[in-house]
Design a protein around this motif. Structure first.
Motif, mmCIF file in Angstrom:
data_model
loop_
_atom_site.group_PDB
_atom_site.id
_atom_site.type_symbol
_atom_site.label_atom_id
_atom_site.label_comp_id
_atom_site.label_asym_id
_atom_site.label_seq_id
_atom_site.Cartn_x
_atom_site.Cartn_y
_atom_site.Cartn_z
ATOM 1 N N ALA A 3 -7.420 0.323 -1.297
ATOM 2 C CA ALA A 3 -6.317 0.484 -0.351
ATOM 3 C C ALA A 3 -5.143 -0.404 -0.752
ATOM 4 O O ALA A 3 -3.983 0.004 -0.686
ATOM 5 N N GLU A 4 -5.461 -1.621 -1.189
ATOM 6 C CA GLU A 4 -4.405 -2.549 -1.565
ATOM 7 C C GLU A 4 -3.646 -2.028 -2.782
ATOM 8 O O GLU A 4 -2.413 -2.065 -2.817
ATOM 9 N N THR A 39 -0.244 1.973 8.595
ATOM 10 C CA THR A 39 -0.994 1.629 7.391
ATOM 11 C C THR A 39 -2.407 1.196 7.756
ATOM 12 O O THR A 39 -3.377 1.570 7.071
ATOM 13 N N ALA A 40 -2.526 0.427 8.850
ATOM 14 C CA ALA A 40 -3.863 -0.006 9.277
ATOM 15 C C ALA A 40 -4.724 1.199 9.629
ATOM 16 O O ALA A 40 -5.897 1.270 9.242
ATOM 17 N N TYR A 98 1.017 8.937 3.898
ATOM 18 C CA TYR A 98 1.844 7.775 3.584
ATOM 19 C C TYR A 98 3.289 8.198 3.356
ATOM 20 O O TYR A 98 4.218 7.456 3.649
ATOM 21 N N ALA A 157 -6.731 -10.360 2.949
ATOM 22 C CA ALA A 157 -5.625 -9.437 3.245
ATOM 23 C C ALA A 157 -4.368 -10.198 3.656
ATOM 24 O O ALA A 157 -3.248 -9.742 3.426
ATOM 25 N N ASN A 165 -5.744 2.901 6.418
ATOM 26 C CA ASN A 165 -6.748 2.133 5.688
ATOM 27 C C ASN A 165 -8.131 2.268 6.304
ATOM 28 O O ASN A 165 -9.140 2.089 5.627
ATOM 29 N N MET A 200 -11.255 -1.962 0.274
ATOM 30 C CA MET A 200 -10.105 -2.848 0.423
ATOM 31 C C MET A 200 -9.282 -2.920 -0.864
ATOM 32 O O MET A 200 -8.061 -2.779 -0.833
ATOM 33 N N LEU A 235 -1.503 0.842 -1.704
ATOM 34 C CA LEU A 235 -0.378 0.385 -0.892
ATOM 35 C C LEU A 235 0.706 -0.230 -1.778
ATOM 36 O O LEU A 235 1.905 0.001 -1.576
#
Lengths: 587, 587
Positions: B212-213, B559-560, B544, B71, B563, B209, B216
């Protein structure tokens, strides 16, 4: 297989009967008239658990959202909002505790069941000490508020006053009611206890946040002084001048008291959670008949090594804190020193735990599977709180392998991290097996063995539930030792009436040697865990200072990990001290 | 109260006897010779649980550390490291599964106990579907690797191949072995099952992950296009050109398949965890005798409203995704529309759940307290996964009160968030009470009632543990319906032999109306939960886009939180669909 309370079956029959004798349209009308009775009466236990559990969780989440708002300094959520929320929760808890004590007072003559496993005198004594330190902290806070009275919110003055009252009332509650097995108003009491659990958890979170923020600011100041980075330090200093001369003293002393306050709240919430689990439980009196000995015979190696560890820890702490603020070289040597010290400590702890486990393997004993919510919780908390430190260690290991820089403590960090994982692994196994092992029965011909159950049932029906703030445990030691405080120690008798063991004098000799070894191990581990609590609690946190992990994960992510993992680790150390003390008394 | 296996008592006597007949120095020698036998033989169950649990947790933590390294884009930890680690774990799991199947194959003639509660055909069928979509994803990944072969790590080619093999093998395992109650090599099998649980959890984390990435990056691209902020988008595109023409198609399709892959892994790990809990358990055959009906009589309102909800959801999804990328006004109206839609949905769901609970209150029934690890886990997962969404809601509420900007969806956001808290609160209560309620017994004179236990014990001893990939459940429906798949449905008999209820035709009529209402409620809730899963899974995430929370908590923290919370919420929705389906069949 399937359990029914008598009440349930009665109700079931009643409703089914009435519903079967009415037509479907009348039925619907009846539904709503019956509803009220049902809601107040025999609400299913599982539902009451879920209802109150969800309520408590949401309280904590509201607090969490406020804390997160405070952490972002640009937002309009300020500390006073969190403190107001916490104050409201504490007042609610105070009202509930008063109500509870009054109800118990009225039911003085009916017998209250107690779960003797719920807590021990030692734990309550320790908590009282922590509570005293929390009270001092409240006093400092009030002093601080008086100084800045003109420009800070009134909440900052109200909060410590309520917190002090809350602390005193809660300690009283801990001494006289924490072992109660609640059997009336179960659904309502579930909410009360859950509210208390989560109020304490929220106070813990808030303490952890303040402490982390303070540490982080210190860390940034140190980095700026060394010319590393240009980090902005968020100050929450009031806008006016202090009217008394002691403000700065108060605010700096506060941070030495935080660790105690934090431990106090998390421990209380664990005890209250056990009380919640006990609501409506039927206590098994047979398993209550245990006495534990705090015999010190044969204790030599453990205390010597333990005190040595403690002394060296204090030395390391002083050297580390003074050196890490100085030049780059001094800083690096301080960190290296810490890791070497840590490796020695952990090797000793791993060996001690492994020897303990080997002794258990050689001396097979069935595990005690009787129901005991307190022990169950101990196990889960040990396991759960290890996760923080394990995660930190694995991050360090990943960082060591991925980093390009090569500081002198590169490989010692790796070994230290691996040992942390191993040490918690072994120590958890050792503690959990110790707590679950059935106790060997020595002195089986003890005359108290037969007398005890009778004494228990008689005296516990006489036990006064509330007699003012007097330590009832020491009031009439002869009686309470066997009844209310019957895990208390005035002898070394130990019995178990389940498994028939061959008895005799022959068994005593080898068993005693093993027992002495185990006692030494437990004592040594207690001292080592205290040492490893002291270091991070008072500011020796090389994970912030070594720079390796920061390089791999970035300052933001790594700080977040530490803010999560270090409080958990502190709790782990304290909790394992409490559990190991229990082990020490059992073996 | 205190349980002993025969083995334990035997060993206990043996060791105590031998230790009592030897002196203390000989004793020490004997300790180590006995050790080996003890280690392999009767290692205490509690210890084996802790050992394997700690092992699994550490596996996941290593993965977590790697994910965190990835990350942070400046670090030298890359995706290939995580994939290599996951590949190793999958290969290990494959070896263990092969070993397990071989051992079971050899023990063909001995009877394997099964926990019929462990899973249902429907869940396994659903998982097979999800696994198929995962296989398509693997195919796309292989295609992507072939295109970029010259410049990407070979791990990116090996990983999907192993993942595909792993998926096929695991689905086979799910169909034929997930219900097994393991009674041999318990300690070793515990490690195997735990390894499988945490391998799947790690694959879940890694999927979450990536997803989410990707989301984002999309979000940042959108913000940049609107000229909001200058955010850097981290690309993980390879350095060379694709040699085939389908690379971009593969990589964009991948993200539509991610949600299914993610759900697949978390569900499998839950099922495997139940298998782990069952190791060494003694199954209570009486509680196994249940049949569930999927009767559709009287289902009208539920399906109509449910399908309406689903249709409107798809409409909302399309409108939202197209509008949110356009002008500021369009964006705001899309967000407002989402909240209004959400409020309507949640009010319907709250009402439905509340009506269900009222029916339960009016029709009192004792809760079934028999041991059932699968149901216990369902309860805990529902509760645990609610936390993510609750936390998100409380953050929104704090943000609404603290914000200074005033978008049109200011108050609808507040109401929506409060309803989310309330809806999960009520739905959890409804599902948990439904799962724990004892079933009413109709048709008590059913001749199968007496025959069933016999049939069960005979046929389950004949049940072949492994006959190749054939759906044994449908192979010989007459027999397996009662035995292996005896929660399967070929009738609507339902019995409970514990509580004596007044029986007769009179009870049937009102009971049926209530049952039909409950069935409609369950069906409606299933459709609503599917709708609320579809929206965030396919990119409709107003949290978001609305900007309120971001203002209060900052982009990074918020954002954390998202996620963490959104994957949990997705899991919650899917899991409640599975649980509600169970409810639908029970009522």
């Amino acid at each position: 297989m399937v359990e029914h309370s008598g009440l349930d079956i009665m109700c079931l029959n009643k409703y089914c009967h009435s519903s079967s004798s009415s037509s479907s349209s009348e039925q619907d009308k009846k539904i709503f008239t019956k509803l009220k009775f049902n809601m107040s009466g025999d609400y299913p236990k599982k539902n009451a658990e879920i209802l109150s559990g969800q309520y408590g969780t949401n309280l904590l989440l509201i607090g969490g959202a406020l804390i997160m708002g405070i952490a972002h300094h640009d937002s309009s959520v300020k500390e006073k909002h969190l403190l107001s929320f916490a104050t409201c929760l504490m007042i609610l808890q105070l009202i509930w505790m008063m109500w509870y004590i009054m109800v118990r007072d009225r039911q003085k003559n009916t017998r209250t069941e107690k779960d003797v496993h719920a807590t021990t005198c030692w734990i309550r004594g320790g908590l009282t000490l922590l509570a005293l330190l929390s009270l001092i902290m409240d006093a400092f806070r009030i002093g601080y508020y008086v100084g800045y009275q003109s420009c800070v919110s009134a909440v900052l003055g109200v909060y410590p006053v309520i917190h002090a009252i809350h602390t005193i009332a809660q300690v009283h509650f801990l001494w006289f009611h924490i072992k109660d097995v609640i059997k009336s108003f179960e659904t309502f009491e579930r909410f009360g206890v859950m509210h208390a659990v989560f109020t304490n958890l929220l106070l813990w979170c808030s303490g952890v946040m303040s402490e982390a923020e303070h540490f982080l600011n210190n860390h940034k100041r140190r980095l700026s002084a060394l010319g590393y980075e240009n980090l902005t330090i968020e100050h929450s200093e009031p806008d006016c001048n202090c009217t008394t001369s002691t403000c700065s003293m108060f605010s700096s002393s506060l941070y030495y008291l935080y660790p105690f306050n934090i431990e106090y709240h998390i421990f209380v919430s664990a005890l209250l959670f056990v009380m919640w689990k006990n609501i409506g439980r039927t206590i098994d009196h047979l398993s209550n008949q245990k006495k534990l000995a705090t015999k010190t015979k044969g204790l030599t190696v453990g205390p010597i090594l333990g005190l040595l560890a403690l002394a060296s820890t204090i030395g390391i702490l002083v050297v580390y804190i003074t050196h890490v603020e100085q030049s780059f070289q001094m800083r690096q040597s301080a960190i290296s020193m810490f890791y070497i010290y840590g490796i020695v400590m952990l090797v000793v702890m791993c060996s001690a735990g492994a020897v303990g486990l080997l002794i258990y393997r050689a001396n097979h004993m069935p595990l005690d599977t009787s129901k005991n919510p307190s022990r169950q919780l101990d196990t889960e908390l040990l396991f759960g709180s290890s996760i923080g430190s394990w995660f930190m260690s694995w991050c360090s290991i990943v960082a060591v392998f991925s980093t390009t820089s090569n500081p002198p403590y590169h490989w010692t960090n790796l070994i230290y991290s691996l040992l942390i994982v191993l040490e918690k692994y072994i120590q958890n196994l050792f503690i959990i097996e110790s707590l679950y092992r059935q106790q060997e029965n020595r002195e089986r011909e003890d005359p108290e063995l037969l007398a005890a159950p009778e004494i228990f049932s008689v005296t516990s029906s006489l036990a006064p539930p509330y007699n003012g703030i007097i330590n009832q445990a020491y009031d009439t030691p002869d009686r309470t030792c066997v009844t209310m405080e019957n895990e208390q120690v005035y002898g070394c008798t130990r019995k178990h009436s389940e498994v028939p063991l061959p008895v005799g004098n022959k068994i005593k000799e080898p068993s005693n040697i093993k027992r002495q070894v185990l006692k030494n191990i437990a004592f040594l581990l207690i001292m080592c865990n205290i040492s490893l609590w002291i270091l991070p609690a008072f500011g020796c946190r090389p994970q912030y200072d070594n720079g390796l992990e920061q390089e791999t994960f970035g300052f933001g992510i790594w700080t977040a990990v530490l803010n999560f993992a270090i409080p958990l680790n502190l709790f782990y150390r304290m909790h394992s001290v409490a559990s190991l003390f229990e082990v020490f008394r059992r073996v």
